[in-house]
Design a protein around this motif. Structure first.
Motif, PDB file in Angstrom:
ATOM      1  N   PRO A  83       0.816  -1.224   0.000  1.00 10.38           N
ATOM      2  CA  PRO A  83       0.000   0.000   0.000  1.00 10.38           C
ATOM      3  C   PRO A  83       0.844   1.265   0.000  1.00 10.38           C
ATOM      4  CG  PRO A  83      -0.787  -1.567   1.639  1.00 10.38           C
ATOM      5  CD  PRO A  83       0.525  -2.087   1.147  1.00 10.38           C
ATOM      6  N   LEU A  84       2.016   1.229   0.645  1.00  9.46           N
ATOM      7  CA  LEU A  84       2.893   2.395   0.661  1.00  9.46           C
ATOM      8  C   LEU A  84       3.415   2.699  -0.733  1.00  9.46           C
ATOM      9  CD1 LEU A  84       4.480   4.539   2.248  1.00  9.46           C
ATOM     10  CD2 LEU A  84       6.243   2.807   2.643  1.00  9.46           C
ATOM     11  N   GLN A  85       3.827   1.669  -1.453  1.00  8.81           N
ATOM     12  CA  GLN A  85       4.356   1.871  -2.801  1.00  8.81           C
ATOM     13  C   GLN A  85       3.281   2.372  -3.757  1.00  8.81           C
ATOM     14  OE1 GLN A  85       4.769  -1.523  -5.155  1.00  8.81           O
ATOM     15  NE2 GLN A  85       5.984  -0.556  -6.764  1.00  8.81           N
ATOM     16  N   LEU A  86       2.102   1.783  -3.685  1.00 10.46           N
ATOM     17  CA  LEU A  86       1.067   2.081  -4.681  1.00 10.46           C
ATOM     18  C   LEU A  86       0.263   3.331  -4.350  1.00 10.46           C
ATOM     19  CD1 LEU A  86      -0.344  -1.490  -5.416  1.00 10.46           C
ATOM     20  CD2 LEU A  86       1.456  -0.246  -6.633  1.00 10.46           C
ATOM     21  N   MET A  87       0.002   3.567  -3.053  1.00 12.82           N
ATOM     22  CA  MET A  87      -0.922   4.633  -2.665  1.00 12.82           C
ATOM     23  C   MET A  87      -0.240   5.810  -1.971  1.00 12.82           C
ATOM     24  SD  MET A  87      -3.420   2.821  -3.792  1.00 12.82           S
ATOM     25  CE  MET A  87      -4.836   3.845  -3.438  1.00 12.82           C
ATOM     26  N   GLY A  88       1.016   5.656  -1.553  1.00 11.54           N
ATOM     27  CA  GLY A  88       1.726   6.744  -0.909  1.00 11.54           C
ATOM     28  C   GLY A  88       1.440   6.853   0.576  1.00 11.54           C
ATOM     29  N   ARG A  89       1.955   7.926   1.196  1.00 15.55           N
ATOM     30  CA  ARG A  89       1.883   8.105   2.640  1.00 15.55           C
ATOM     31  C   ARG A  89       0.578   8.719   3.108  1.00 15.55           C
ATOM     32  NH1 ARG A  89       7.146   7.790   4.744  1.00 15.55           N
ATOM     33  NH2 ARG A  89       8.727   7.639   3.118  1.00 15.55           N
ATOM     34  N   GLU A  90      -0.077   9.499   2.252  1.00 11.62           N
ATOM     35  CA  GLU A  90      -1.288  10.200   2.672  1.00 11.62           C
ATOM     36  C   GLU A  90      -2.401   9.201   3.001  1.00 11.62           C
ATOM     37  OE1 GLU A  90      -4.342  13.692   1.092  1.00 11.62           O
ATOM     38  OE2 GLU A  90      -2.724  12.969  -0.194  1.00 11.62           O
ATOM     39  N   ASN A  91      -3.024   9.369   4.161  1.00  7.65           N
ATOM     40  CA  ASN A  91      -4.103   8.480   4.620  1.00  7.65           C
ATOM     41  C   ASN A  91      -3.663   7.017   4.668  1.00  7.65           C
ATOM     42  OD1 ASN A  91      -5.970  10.620   4.857  1.00  7.65           O
ATOM     43  ND2 ASN A  91      -6.439  10.482   2.668  1.00  7.65           N
ATOM     44  N   TYR A  92      -2.377   6.790   4.910  1.00  7.45           N
ATOM     45  CA  TYR A  92      -1.844   5.432   4.919  1.00  7.45           C
ATOM     46  C   TYR A  92      -2.487   4.594   6.022  1.00  7.45           C
ATOM     47  CZ  TYR A  92       1.658   1.693   5.441  1.00  7.45           C
ATOM     48  OH  TYR A  92       2.288   0.475   5.549  1.00  7.45           O
TER      49      TYR A  92
END
Length: 397
Positions: free
Chosen positions: A327-336
């Protein structure tokens, strides 16, 4: 200002994960027979109460994720540790079966605020370029939870009853975990933009997926992790009946003892390495059906069952890593934290119903038929993660 969690903070998180998983999850299998005797419950009723508790925890996992994003993951974990301690005390003092079931639900709800999903969020919120590696380090440390707490719980039962064991566990959460989480919450949370040259596979600030591919990718992750959670829970919760049903008999204990070491070895392989989470997710998805296939095709061969345990353990270990890094790679840090909460919810709900569903499958089609169904579900998870692996390229064009 530091750009990532210091090593001592990762060790602190690792200690709290060992205690959290050990007291709120792994100890249950050892304590369950004594709890059943105390309340006059059959094993089905005891594990039925656990299923309800896991479902409740899964449904509230997104709430814990939102709290981690809003107030900070470490602060959420500190409150969760206190809540876990209170729930464990309530379980120890339960005057009746229904009262214990309510306490068990409270324990699993509290667990959603203190286990992997929130711990991964704490690592990501610390900033820096090495969150992926730190997640791997954390899963390696926490992988010893079952190794430590299964025998520890057994020793406690020789010294006291299950109520006393729960009080000891409450003390560990209150005296060890809560202060460590509070200390972690006092560390700075810098806002650092990842530099591409720092890692072979750094996530962009907004993630590798953009536009409509973000919702597609997240939906596929929900499906893929839910299937893997179902497979792991179904097989591991019913592993002895499965192995005995295939004629392995006395070899069952040897086979089950190999899961933990295989999980740790898989995480050791990625220790200090840069890796592409999408590829590791596909490998992890492949290992589960390959292990099940080895078991059903070679039964009642003990070497085949050992191969199954190793493949399954490796797959389980890798899933723990990619559940935080993908999820970090695909969606980034925001709202992680919120996204990880939803992914944890899907996986936990699927895990809660899996043992019951597998029991129905065994009754309808036998052990071999049930395992072939597991293989089929594993193939679906492979296709799911392979499709996710193609999405960033589509977005790039």
């Amino acid at each position: 200002m530091q750009d990532h969690l210091p090593a001592r903070a990762i060790w602190a998180l690792g200690i709290t994960q060992i205690i959290g998983y050990g007291t709120l999850y792994y100890s249950f299998g050892v304590l369950a027979p004594e709890i059943g005797l105390a309340f006059g419950w059959s094993p089905q009723w005891v594990y039925g109460a656990l299923t309800v508790a896991l479902l409740a925890g899964g449904l509230l996992a997104p709430v814990a994720g939102h709290l981690a994003d809003r107030f900070g993951a470490a602060r959420t974990m500190a409150i969760g540790s206190v809540a876990a301690a209170i729930a464990l005390v309530a379980a120890a003092l339960s005057p009746s079966g229904p009262a214990y079931a309510i306490a068990l639900v409270a324990m699993e709800v509290a667990s959603s605020a203190v286990l992997y999903a929130t711990a991964f969020a704490a690592i990501v919120q610390s900033g820096g370029q090495d969150a992926q590696k730190r997640i791997t380090h954390l899963t390696l440390i926490a992988g010893f939870a079952s190794t430590l707490f299964w025998p520890m719980t057994g020793v406690l039962l020789t010294l006291m009853d299950w109520r006393g064991a729960y009080l000891v566990f409450a003390g560990l959460n209150l005296v060890v975990c809560a202060p460590l989480h509070y200390w972690l919450s006092r560390l700075p949370r810098p806002d650092v933009t990842p530099a591409p040259q720092e890692s072979a596979t750094p996530p962009a600030p907004a993630g590798a997926l953009q536009g409509p591919n973000r919702s597609t990718g997240f939906g596929l992750m929900l499906l893929g992790f839910a299937i893997e959670g179902f497979i792991l829970s179904a097989v591991l919760m019913q592993i002895i009946p499965l192995l005995q049903g295939l004629g392995l008999g006395a070899g069952s204990l040897l086979v089950t003892s190999l899961f933990g070491p295989a999980q740790v070895l898989s995480r050791l392989f990625f220790l200090g390495r840069s890796f592409l989470p999408t590829r590791v997710a596909i490998i992890a998805a492949m290992l589960l059906p390959l292990g099940a296939l080895a078991l059903v095709l070679t039964a009642p061969s003990l070497p085949g069952a050992i191969l199954f345990a190793v493949l399954f353990g490796f797959g389980s270990g890798l899933i723990s890593i990619v559940s935080g890094s993908l999820p970090l790679q695909l969606m980034g840090r925001e709202n992680y934290g919120a996204r990880l909460g939803w992914l944890s919810s899907a996986r936990q709900i699927a895990s809660a119903v899996a043992p019951f569903c597998l029991a129905l499958l065994i009754g309808a089609s036998g052990v071999a038929g049930a395992i072939w169904t597991i293989v089929g579900l594993g193939v679906v998870s492979i296709v799911t993660f392979a499709t996710i692996g193609l999405l960033p390229r589509t977005a790039g064009r």
